[in-house]
Design a protein around this motif. Sequence first.
Motif, PDB file in Angstrom:
ATOM      1  N   ILE A 170       0.863  -1.178   0.000  1.00  0.00           N
ATOM      2  CA  ILE A 170       0.000   0.000   0.000  1.00  0.00           C
ATOM      3  C   ILE A 170       0.901   1.230   0.000  1.00  0.00           C
ATOM      4  CG2 ILE A 170      -1.782   1.279   1.250  1.00  0.00           C
ATOM      5  CD1 ILE A 170      -2.740  -1.412   0.218  1.00  0.00           C
ATOM      6  N   ASP A 171       0.816   2.069  -1.035  1.00  0.00           N
ATOM      7  CA  ASP A 171       1.738   3.195  -1.173  1.00  0.00           C
ATOM      8  C   ASP A 171       0.982   4.454  -1.582  1.00  0.00           C
ATOM      9  OD1 ASP A 171       3.784   4.962  -1.640  1.00  0.00           O
ATOM     10  OD2 ASP A 171       5.010   3.560  -2.782  1.00  0.00           O
ATOM     11  N   THR A 172       0.763   5.352  -0.614  1.00  0.00           N
ATOM     12  CA  THR A 172       0.028   6.581  -0.893  1.00  0.00           C
ATOM     13  C   THR A 172       0.880   7.615  -1.623  1.00  0.00           C
ATOM     14  OG1 THR A 172       0.588   7.578   1.245  1.00  0.00           O
ATOM     15  CG2 THR A 172      -1.399   6.213   1.145  1.00  0.00           C
ATOM     16  N   GLY A 173       2.144   7.287  -1.888  1.00  0.00           N
ATOM     17  CA  GLY A 173       2.982   8.190  -2.663  1.00  0.00           C
ATOM     18  C   GLY A 173       3.012   7.845  -4.136  1.00  0.00           C
ATOM     19  N   ALA A 174       2.382   6.724  -4.499  1.00  0.00           N
ATOM     20  CA  ALA A 174       2.380   6.273  -5.901  1.00  0.00           C
ATOM     21  C   ALA A 174       1.067   6.659  -6.566  1.00  0.00           C
ATOM     22  CB  ALA A 174       2.577   4.758  -5.960  1.00  0.00           C
ATOM     23  N   GLY A 175       1.156   7.401  -7.656  1.00  0.00           N
ATOM     24  CA  GLY A 175      -0.061   7.788  -8.345  1.00  0.00           C
ATOM     25  C   GLY A 175      -0.719   6.626  -9.057  1.00  0.00           C
ATOM     26  N   ALA A 176       0.086   5.703  -9.574  1.00  0.00           N
ATOM     27  CA  ALA A 176      -0.439   4.568 -10.321  1.00  0.00           C
ATOM     28  C   ALA A 176       0.017   3.257  -9.689  1.00  0.00           C
ATOM     29  CB  ALA A 176       0.024   4.616 -11.773  1.00  0.00           C
ATOM     30  N   THR A 177      -0.832   2.251  -9.735  1.00  0.00           N
ATOM     31  CA  THR A 177      -0.468   0.916  -9.293  1.00  0.00           C
ATOM     32  C   THR A 177       0.637   0.377 -10.198  1.00  0.00           C
ATOM     33  OG1 THR A 177      -2.659   0.493  -8.393  1.00  0.00           O
ATOM     34  CG2 THR A 177      -1.328  -1.438  -8.980  1.00  0.00           C
ATOM     35  N   SER A 178       1.694  -0.139  -9.583  1.00  0.00           N
ATOM     36  CA  SER A 178       2.867  -0.588 -10.326  1.00  0.00           C
ATOM     37  C   SER A 178       3.117  -2.066 -10.060  1.00  0.00           C
ATOM     38  CB  SER A 178       4.102   0.221  -9.908  1.00  0.00           C
ATOM     39  OG  SER A 178       3.873   1.612 -10.065  1.00  0.00           O
ATOM     40  N   ILE A 179       3.900  -2.695 -10.924  1.00  0.00           N
ATOM     41  CA  ILE A 179       4.155  -4.125 -10.820  1.00  0.00           C
ATOM     42  C   ILE A 179       5.640  -4.408 -11.026  1.00  0.00           C
ATOM     43  CG2 ILE A 179       3.705  -4.569 -13.264  1.00  0.00           C
ATOM     44  CD1 ILE A 179       2.300  -7.184 -12.344  1.00  0.00           C
ATOM     45  N   ALA A 180       6.149  -5.429 -10.329  1.00  0.00           N
ATOM     46  CA  ALA A 180       7.550  -5.806 -10.461  1.00  0.00           C
ATOM     47  C   ALA A 180       7.801  -6.472 -11.806  1.00  0.00           C
ATOM     48  CB  ALA A 180       7.943  -6.743  -9.324  1.00  0.00           C
ATOM     49  N   ASP A 181       9.011  -6.256 -12.346  1.00  0.00           N
ATOM     50  CA  ASP A 181       9.342  -6.828 -13.655  1.00  0.00           C
ATOM     51  C   ASP A 181       9.273  -8.352 -13.651  1.00  0.00           C
ATOM     52  OD1 ASP A 181      11.525  -7.127 -11.966  1.00  0.00           O
ATOM     53  OD2 ASP A 181      12.991  -6.273 -13.370  1.00  0.00           O
ATOM     54  N   THR A 182       9.704  -8.982 -12.556  1.00  0.00           N
ATOM     55  CA  THR A 182       9.686 -10.444 -12.493  1.00  0.00           C
ATOM     56  C   THR A 182       8.269 -10.993 -12.562  1.00  0.00           C
ATOM     57  OG1 THR A 182       9.762 -10.245 -10.074  1.00  0.00           O
ATOM     58  CG2 THR A 182      11.859 -10.617 -11.209  1.00  0.00           C
ATOM     59  N   LEU A 183       7.315 -10.308 -11.902  1.00  0.00           N
ATOM     60  CA  LEU A 183       5.936 -10.776 -11.912  1.00  0.00           C
ATOM     61  C   LEU A 183       5.278 -10.504 -13.269  1.00  0.00           C
ATOM     62  CD1 LEU A 183       3.588 -12.069 -10.458  1.00  0.00           C
ATOM     63  CD2 LEU A 183       2.998  -9.828  -9.505  1.00  0.00           C
ATOM     64  N   ALA A 184       5.562  -9.342 -13.842  1.00  0.00           N
ATOM     65  CA  ALA A 184       5.006  -9.028 -15.160  1.00  0.00           C
ATOM     66  C   ALA A 184       5.453 -10.058 -16.190  1.00  0.00           C
ATOM     67  CB  ALA A 184       5.434  -7.632 -15.586  1.00  0.00           C
ATOM     68  N   ASP A 185       6.716 -10.474 -16.110  1.00  0.00           N
ATOM     69  CA  ASP A 185       7.229 -11.467 -17.047  1.00  0.00           C
ATOM     70  C   ASP A 185       6.671 -12.862 -16.733  1.00  0.00           C
ATOM     71  OD1 ASP A 185       8.689  -9.450 -18.207  1.00  0.00           O
ATOM     72  OD2 ASP A 185      10.543  -9.929 -17.141  1.00  0.00           O
ATOM     73  N   GLN A 186       6.566 -13.186 -15.442  1.00  0.00           N
ATOM     74  CA  GLN A 186       6.032 -14.488 -15.043  1.00  0.00           C
ATOM     75  C   GLN A 186       4.609 -14.695 -15.540  1.00  0.00           C
ATOM     76  OE1 GLN A 186       6.032 -15.142 -10.764  1.00  0.00           O
ATOM     77  NE2 GLN A 186       4.288 -16.548 -10.904  1.00  0.00           N
ATOM     78  N   LEU A 187       3.797 -13.632 -15.464  1.00  0.00           N
ATOM     79  CA  LEU A 187       2.400 -13.715 -15.873  1.00  0.00           C
ATOM     80  C   LEU A 187       2.210 -13.409 -17.360  1.00  0.00           C
ATOM     81  CD1 LEU A 187       0.685 -11.937 -12.826  1.00  0.00           C
ATOM     82  CD2 LEU A 187       1.077 -14.381 -13.173  1.00  0.00           C
ATOM     83  N   ALA A 188       3.293 -13.055 -18.037  1.00  0.00           N
ATOM     84  CA  ALA A 188       3.240 -12.714 -19.463  1.00  0.00           C
ATOM     85  C   ALA A 188       2.158 -11.672 -19.728  1.00  0.00           C
ATOM     86  CB  ALA A 188       3.005 -13.964 -20.303  1.00  0.00           C
ATOM     87  N   LEU A 189       2.169 -10.595 -18.929  1.00  0.00           N
ATOM     88  CA  LEU A 189       1.157  -9.549 -19.074  1.00  0.00           C
ATOM     89  C   LEU A 189       1.362  -8.784 -20.376  1.00  0.00           C
ATOM     90  CD1 LEU A 189       1.123  -8.221 -15.391  1.00  0.00           C
ATOM     91  CD2 LEU A 189      -0.511  -9.768 -16.497  1.00  0.00           C
ATOM     92  N   PRO A 190       0.297  -8.440 -21.071  1.00  0.00           N
ATOM     93  CA  PRO A 190       0.407  -7.760 -22.370  1.00  0.00           C
ATOM     94  C   PRO A 190       1.126  -6.422 -22.248  1.00  0.00           C
ATOM     95  CG  PRO A 190      -1.824  -8.559 -21.997  1.00  0.00           C
ATOM     96  CD  PRO A 190      -1.104  -8.712 -20.696  1.00  0.00           C
ATOM     97  N   PRO A 191       2.096  -6.177 -23.132  1.00  0.00           N
ATOM     98  CA  PRO A 191       2.822  -4.902 -23.065  1.00  0.00           C
ATOM     99  C   PRO A 191       1.974  -3.736 -23.553  1.00  0.00           C
ATOM    100  CG  PRO A 191       3.544  -6.172 -24.957  1.00  0.00           C
ATOM    101  CD  PRO A 191       2.622  -7.067 -24.183  1.00  0.00           C
ATOM    102  N   LEU A 192       2.198  -2.572 -22.973  1.00  0.00           N
ATOM    103  CA  LEU A 192       1.569  -1.332 -23.383  1.00  0.00           C
ATOM    104  C   LEU A 192       2.681  -0.335 -23.718  1.00  0.00           C
ATOM    105  CD1 LEU A 192      -1.254  -1.041 -20.694  1.00  0.00           C
ATOM    106  CD2 LEU A 192      -1.548  -1.591 -23.118  1.00  0.00           C
ATOM    107  N   PRO A 193       2.368   0.795 -24.323  1.00  0.00           N
ATOM    108  CA  PRO A 193       3.404   1.786 -24.626  1.00  0.00           C
ATOM    109  C   PRO A 193       4.109   2.255 -23.353  1.00  0.00           C
ATOM    110  CG  PRO A 193       1.397   2.266 -25.838  1.00  0.00           C
ATOM    111  CD  PRO A 193       1.051   1.188 -24.867  1.00  0.00           C
ATOM    112  N   PRO A 194       5.388   2.623 -23.464  1.00  0.00           N
ATOM    113  CA  PRO A 194       6.123   3.163 -22.309  1.00  0.00           C
ATOM    114  C   PRO A 194       5.437   4.407 -21.758  1.00  0.00           C
ATOM    115  CG  PRO A 194       7.625   2.634 -24.102  1.00  0.00           C
ATOM    116  CD  PRO A 194       6.231   2.532 -24.671  1.00  0.00           C
ATOM    117  N   VAL A 195       5.617   4.628 -20.455  1.00  0.00           N
ATOM    118  CA  VAL A 195       5.006   5.784 -19.799  1.00  0.00           C
ATOM    119  C   VAL A 195       6.081   6.579 -19.069  1.00  0.00           C
ATOM    120  CG1 VAL A 195       2.726   4.756 -19.521  1.00  0.00           C
ATOM    121  CG2 VAL A 195       4.460   4.394 -17.753  1.00  0.00           C
ATOM    122  N   LEU A 196       5.849   7.867 -18.920  1.00  0.00           N
ATOM    123  CA  LEU A 196       6.734   8.727 -18.137  1.00  0.00           C
ATOM    124  C   LEU A 196       6.240   8.724 -16.703  1.00  0.00           C
ATOM    125  CD1 LEU A 196       9.045  10.806 -17.975  1.00  0.00           C
ATOM    126  CD2 LEU A 196       7.316  12.578 -18.456  1.00  0.00           C
TER     127      LEU A 196
END
Length: 317
Positions: A54-80
């Motif tokens: 739980i992070d009230t300093g993060a504007g958007a929910t974020s995910i670890a690279d290892t989990l994103a790769d493990q779940l093979a989540l669909p890529p989206l365009p890069p974000v700033l």
Amino acid sequence: MGAGMGVAPAAARDLAQEPEPAPESEPIRLLTNLFTRVGAAVYIDNRGPFTFVIDTGAGATSIADTLADQLALPPLPPVLVHGITEARITRSVAVNRLQLSGLAFRNLNCPVFSRDQLGADGLIGLDVLGRFKLSFDVVRRAASLTIRGVAIVMGGDMQTGSRIRREGLRASTGRFGQMMLTQVTVEGQPVIAFIDSGAQYSIGNLALRRAISARRSDGGRLSRAVPIYGVTGQSLSADLTRVDELRLGANRLGATPLLFADLHAFDTLGLSERPALLIGADLLGRFREVTLDFPNDTVTFSGLRRQSTRALDIPGN
């Protein structure tokens, strides 16, 4: 420190939709505190559980690279992503369904960070938290998220005892959903403050440092330089010193160690030129309970505790 303050507006347009219904009386069950942060059991696309902080300093929910790769989540365009210490372009992935207990959020656009930097499988940001009343039980090292619904219900959450101040401090909404507080002073200097539950320490900006130094006949206390790190991996130098008085509303915290640094977060929120303070876990830990009521724009600090013996190491004055 905390994660990204938020993603660029063009990249954030497809963030969380309204959550699926769940019983209002059932708070989301959270895991034990992870260092200075609180983690929740999360399912992604019906797989898990995974630990998201739980992070009230993060504007958007974020995910670890290892989990994103493990779940093979669909890529989206890069974000700033605007982080605490810098802005950085990072890859992002699509999460069709994120579930917290009986609540589900769909069509999330999640920035991806190194798991070593996150220290967890992911972060739950303000795109999700902003719909809830979020209560941190500091003593029990736990938290709860409850939906208030259309009818505002007072009580019925983690608050117990008649001495708790229920009205809270009024807040306004920052650029990325942060709750901005104005009823805060440091050595009598009014400041704009926001809460970052993912940050270990509280940090004032350089405008605040200059303002309180000008108020002192000696020009300010001695300090020493310490490094601080952001979720993007960048480090910068901060000045560690002690202020004589810090007040959050009616709560007087007395002499308090603080860091001062020119954070990118202050610039992102338009706070570089006025005294401002990021409230981290060290100050949150001075209370028995802290409640961020996002729908009602209030923050309540309850049960001020004695100064911890594990305070920052401050040079002699």
